[in-house]
Motif scaffolding. Structure first.
Motif, PDB file in Angstrom:
ATOM      1  N   ALA A   1       0.837  -1.428   0.025  1.00 47.08           N
ATOM      2  CA  ALA A   1       0.050   0.087   0.081  1.00 47.08           C
ATOM      3  C   ALA A   1       0.959   1.224  -0.028  1.00 47.08           C
ATOM      4  N   ASP A   2       0.223   2.510   0.050  1.00 46.86           N
ATOM      5  CA  ASP A   2       1.059   3.783  -0.072  1.00 46.86           C
ATOM      6  C   ASP A   2       1.325   4.141   1.268  1.00 46.86           C
ATOM      7  N   VAL A   3       2.651   3.558   1.646  1.00 48.36           N
ATOM      8  CA  VAL A   3       2.864   3.695   3.346  1.00 48.36           C
ATOM      9  C   VAL A   3       4.223   4.751   3.104  1.00 48.36           C
ATOM     10  N   ALA A   4       4.644   5.059   2.071  1.00 47.09           N
ATOM     11  CA  ALA A   4       6.094   5.709   2.152  1.00 47.09           C
ATOM     12  C   ALA A   4       6.011   6.859   3.072  1.00 47.09           C
ATOM     13  N   GLY A   5       7.017   7.034   3.969  1.00 43.90           N
ATOM     14  CA  GLY A   5       7.438   7.886   5.181  1.00 43.90           C
ATOM     15  C   GLY A   5       6.816   7.573   6.282  1.00 43.90           C
ATOM     16  N   LYS A   6       5.925   6.521   6.411  1.00 46.60           N
ATOM     17  CA  LYS A   6       5.552   5.843   7.823  1.00 46.60           C
ATOM     18  C   LYS A   6       6.384   5.044   8.452  1.00 46.60           C
ATOM     19  N   LYS A   7       6.413   4.746   9.682  1.00 45.48           N
ATOM     20  CA  LYS A   7       7.284   3.942  10.275  1.00 45.48           C
ATOM     21  C   LYS A   7       6.352   2.736  11.242  1.00 45.48           C
TER      22      LYS A   7
ATOM     23  N   PRO B   1      12.028   5.630   8.595  1.00 44.47           N
ATOM     24  CA  PRO B   1      10.843   5.812   7.681  1.00 44.47           C
ATOM     25  C   PRO B   1      10.704   4.801   6.630  1.00 44.47           C
ATOM     26  N   ILE B   2       9.933   4.075   6.146  1.00 48.38           N
ATOM     27  CA  ILE B   2       9.482   3.135   5.128  1.00 48.38           C
ATOM     28  C   ILE B   2       9.640   4.003   3.856  1.00 48.38           C
ATOM     29  N   THR B   3      10.483   3.733   2.811  1.00 44.02           N
ATOM     30  CA  THR B   3      10.826   4.347   1.414  1.00 44.02           C
ATOM     31  C   THR B   3      10.052   3.754   0.320  1.00 44.02           C
ATOM     32  N   THR B   4       9.661   2.600   0.454  1.00 44.86           N
ATOM     33  CA  THR B   4       9.147   1.888  -0.878  1.00 44.86           C
ATOM     34  C   THR B   4       7.908   1.380  -0.714  1.00 44.86           C
ATOM     35  N   THR B   5       6.973   1.167  -1.702  1.00 42.46           N
ATOM     36  CA  THR B   5       5.573   0.441  -1.655  1.00 42.46           C
ATOM     37  C   THR B   5       5.877  -0.736  -2.600  1.00 42.46           C
ATOM     38  N   ASN B   6       5.082  -1.908  -2.545  1.00 44.13           N
ATOM     39  CA  ASN B   6       5.111  -3.003  -3.439  1.00 44.13           C
ATOM     40  C   ASN B   6       6.239  -3.681  -3.482  1.00 44.13           C
TER      41      ASN B   6
END
Length: 71
Positions: free
Chosen positions: A7-13, A31-36
């Protein structure tokens, strides 16, 4: 730890928390930097004391923010 985010979660922790009979301890990921794709997340507990009383691992995504109740 390696995690897959679809899912679109870039920037979340992601919060990793150890709980049990002892005092809990926790760490946030960077921070999470990628999705899929698979992404390696690091939780550094090297400065924390060893606690053999905690036997539960809890993961909390986007800790501190209320979700929308969606899947």
């Amino acid at each position: 730890m390696t995690a897959y985010k679809n899912a679109d979660v870039a920037g979340k922790k992601l919060l990793l928390k150890f709980e049990g009979a002892g005092q809990f301890f926790q760490k946030l990921s960077s921070p999470i930097t990628t999705t899929n794709v698979w992404e390696e997340l690091t939780f550094d507990f090297s400065s924390d004391g060893v606690n053999n009383l905690n036997n539960q691992i809890v993961f909390m995504f986007d800790f501190g923010n209320e979700g929308d109740g969606g899947p």
